[in-house]
Each structure stands twice: as structure tokens, then as C-alpha cells.
Design an enzyme around this catalytic site. Structure first.
Site, mmCIF file in Angstrom:
data_model
loop_
_atom_site.group_PDB
_atom_site.id
_atom_site.type_symbol
_atom_site.label_atom_id
_atom_site.label_comp_id
_atom_site.label_asym_id
_atom_site.label_seq_id
_atom_site.Cartn_x
_atom_site.Cartn_y
_atom_site.Cartn_z
ATOM 1 N N ARG A 188 -5.916 -2.526 10.033
ATOM 2 C CA ARG A 188 -6.439 -3.898 10.069
ATOM 3 C C ARG A 188 -5.969 -4.635 11.331
ATOM 4 N NH1 ARG A 188 -4.541 -5.303 5.655
ATOM 5 N NH2 ARG A 188 -2.723 -6.465 6.377
ATOM 6 N N ASP B 251 5.251 -4.808 6.038
ATOM 7 C CA ASP B 251 5.781 -6.130 6.373
ATOM 8 C C ASP B 251 5.783 -7.082 5.184
ATOM 9 O OD1 ASP B 251 3.041 -6.323 6.288
ATOM 10 O OD2 ASP B 251 2.821 -7.351 8.204
ATOM 11 N N ARG C 32 0.703 -5.513 -6.112
ATOM 12 C CA ARG C 32 0.839 -6.792 -5.417
ATOM 13 C C ARG C 32 1.443 -7.800 -6.379
ATOM 14 N NH1 ARG C 32 -0.209 -5.053 -0.201
ATOM 15 N NH2 ARG C 32 -2.091 -3.760 -0.193
ATOM 16 N N ASP D 233 2.718 0.015 11.956
ATOM 17 C CA ASP D 233 2.686 -1.326 12.554
ATOM 18 C C ASP D 233 3.961 -2.131 12.318
ATOM 19 O OD1 ASP D 233 2.388 -1.647 9.830
ATOM 20 O OD2 ASP D 233 0.716 -3.058 9.957
ATOM 21 N N THR E 237 4.261 2.860 5.691
ATOM 22 C CA THR E 237 2.879 2.407 5.835
ATOM 23 C C THR E 237 2.154 3.332 6.802
ATOM 24 O OG1 THR E 237 1.450 0.672 6.792
ATOM 25 C CG2 THR E 237 3.730 0.727 7.542
ATOM 26 N N GLY F 286 0.825 -1.202 0.000
ATOM 27 C CA GLY F 286 0.000 0.000 0.000
ATOM 28 C C GLY F 286 0.862 1.256 0.000
ATOM 29 N N ASP G 114 -0.190 2.562 8.730
ATOM 30 C CA ASP G 114 -0.682 1.845 9.904
ATOM 31 C C ASP G 114 0.249 1.932 11.112
ATOM 32 O OD1 ASP G 114 -2.938 1.073 8.550
ATOM 33 O OD2 ASP G 114 -2.176 -0.911 8.009
#
Length: 320
Positions: A172, A104, A73, A130, A126, A12, A128
Site C-alpha cells: 500500500r 507499524d 484488528r 516497510d 509484515t 496482517g 511489505d
């Protein structure tokens, strides 16, 4: 010392990726190293969609969201055959090292390349936030400010119509975006995947606020904590308060990166180049306590992202 390196973005997109690309290119050229851009992530690597980048190639991109190298992807790169195809393409161009900007999933690809003997360094990009081993990832601050701006506007109409609003944000498996935005916007409830919130507790909190004269409420939900649409329906059924739902979606990924993200991306991209030139491989760069650090890529993939319980506790205390 390496004479040619490459850079790609994968997974992303996040605001600040272009700033990181710029830093990689210019840092490498500063040290007399040629730089090649791999377009469309690992798919482009397999396809040989690789072009040399010059100083001018990355001019006027530091302020732009998205990624000039595009992203995609690639299921094929998860296979050993796909990985060796990618390495063959890199060798065809005389490239000796690769900087991978992403999350990741992107780091899994970088790890495989390193295991096959091709040096790769990961740069965390990212929204996120994360990735273990770094306090912040590229794009998080920009996405956070996008969410804050959206909730500020939603609060205006929530106040005018005396409604409860449920706002769903991305995240997510990690709730940092919801947590930080909820605290910054004074949300009454923040629902994140790291904490199992009971609906009865959320409803009780809303009712307590209503009883003391509060006419509107904001609830922020990370997508990994449940569907805002379903949560909104349940709240309205149990409280009878007029409730509306807003799913912010991909608006959170776009936009011009903040100054913080531009500086972070520049520092991390430059350090990734330094590590390659120092002979390192299989590492991920990050920032901890405002110091640029690096860790083994396996650590970033095997450990769980840190969760700031103090911020969550504070959000609870301030939303009474």
C-alpha cells in the site's frame, strides 16, 4: 529478572510469525522464564484470552505460515481505556513483559504499553518490508518468492498468447515487494508508490519493445501505485495490445516460510526476549547488514522506510 512474559501477533499475518513465536517461547523457557500466548492480538489482550505456552506448544510450527496465536484488528486498544484493560489482564496473569510481532500498527500498541509503564518489545512481521530500522521484515522473503513464482507462470502464458500482463502485488505505502519481484522477473515496468510513473512513458516503453519484435510484456504494480485493472485498460486503449490483468491478493501472505524467513524470525524473536530480560522496553528489533540490532520504537514509527533507489535504477537499466 522477569519471571513471566507474553507474546502476541497483530495486524496482517506474514510467513515466519510462527517461527518467531517459537523462538520467543523456547528462548524464554531456556532462561527459566514462563511464557504466555495472547490470542487474537490486542483484542485478545483486552478480553484476557491468554494461555500458558510450553515447549510442546510450539513444536512443529516453524514451517507453518500464518500464526498459531491468530490475529485481529482492535479499535478499542487505540483508546487509553482499552490499553489499561490490556495491562490489567497482563497483571492478572503475573506477566511482566510483552513481545509484539507485527507491523507499524502493532508497534503503536507496544509503544502505548511502554508509555504506561508496561515493558514491550516489537518484532517486525509484515510482507511489505516497510519498517524503518531493519533491512528486512519477517515474511518479505517468502512473499517475494510467492510473487516470483506466480509471475513466472504468468510469463509462460503471456509468451504463448503474445499478450501484455499487468500484475498487481501488495504494498500500500511501500513498493519493495513489487520492486524486488519486478527485478527478479525481468518486468518491463515496475510501478511503485515511491515513484510517480507517467503513463506516456510506460506506453512508450511498451511500443519500443514491440517495434524491436517483443511479443509480450510484464508490468508489476504495487497496489499503492494504482489499480492494475485501470492501468491495464488504459494500456490496452493506448497501445491496442491485448492486455490481461492479474491481482495476486492474499495468496502473497500464505505459505510455508522460506529458510531465510525462518532464520530471521528465530534470531529476532530470541533477541526480543533478551532485551526484555536485560530490562529494555519500547524497542524494536531488526537486522542491518546481517547484524541483529534494536532501535527505539518511536524511531520505527516516526521515520520513513528506506527506499533502495539503486535497485530501482538497476531495474530501469535492465528493462530497456
Amino acid at each position: 529478572m522477569m519471571k513471566r512474559i507474553a507474546v502476541l501477533t497483530s495486524g496482517g499475518d506474514s510467513p515466519g510469525m510462527n517461527a518467531a513465536i517459537r523462538a520467543v517461547v523456547r528462548k524464554a523457557i531456556y532462561h527459566g522464564v514462563e511464557v504466555y500466548g495472547v490470542y487474537y492480538g490486542f483484542q485478545g489482550l483486552i478480553d484476557g484470552d491468554i494461555k500458558k505456552l510450553e515447549l510442546g506448544s510450539v513444536g512443529d510450527i516453524i514451517h507453518r505460515g500464518g500464526t498459531i496465536l491468530y490475529t485481529a484488528r482492535c479499535e478499542e486498544f487505540k483508546t487509553k481505556e482499552g490499553q489499561f484493560k490490556g495491562i490489567d489482564q497482563l497483571k492478572k496473569f503475573g506477566i511482566e513483559g510483552l513481545v509484539v510481532i507485527g507491523g507499524d500498527g502493532s508497534f503503536q500498541g507496544a509503544k502505548k504499553l511502554t508509555e504506561h509503564g508496561f515493558p514491550a518489545i516489537g518484532v517486525p512481521g509484515t510482507i511489505d518490508n516497510d519498517i524503518p530500522g531493519t533491512d528486512f521484515t519477517i515474511g518479505f522473503d517468502t512473499a517475494l518468492n510467492t510473487v516470483i513464482d506466480a509471475i513466472d507462470k504468468i510469463r509462460d502464458t503471456a509468451t504463448s498468447h503474445e499478450r501484455t500482463y499487468v500484475v498487481e502485488v501488495m504494498g500500500r505505502d511501500a513498493g519493495d515487494l513489487a520492486l524486488w519481484a519486478g527485478l527478479a522477473d525481468g518486468a518491463e515496468t515496475i510501478m511503485i508508490p515511491e515513484v510517480d510513473d507517467k503513463m506516456e512513458d510506460i506506453v512508450a516503453r511498451l511500443k519500443r519493445g514491440h517495434e524491436r519484435g517483443k511479443k509480450h510484456s510484464i508490468i508489476v504494480v504495487a497496489e499503492g501505485a494504482g489499480s492494475a485493472v485501470e492501468i491495464g485498460k488504459e494500456i490496452e486503449e493506448q497501445t491496442k495490445y491485448e492486455t490481461r490483468v492479474t491481482v495476486l491478493g492474499h495468496i502473497q501472505r500464505g505459505g510455508s516460510p522460506t529458510g531465510r524467513d525462518r532464520v530471521l524470525a528465530s534470531r529476532l524473536g530470541a533477541r526480543a526476549v533478551e532485551l526484555l530480560l536485560e530490562g529494555e522496553a519500547g524497542k524494536v528489533v531488526g537486522i542491518e547488514r546481517n547484524e541483529i540490532v534494536h532501535h527505539d520504537i518511536q524511531d520505527a514509527l516516526s521515520k520513513k522506510p528506506s527506499f533502495d533507489h539503486d535497485i530501482y535504477k538497476l531495474s530501469k537499466e535492465l528493462s530497456i
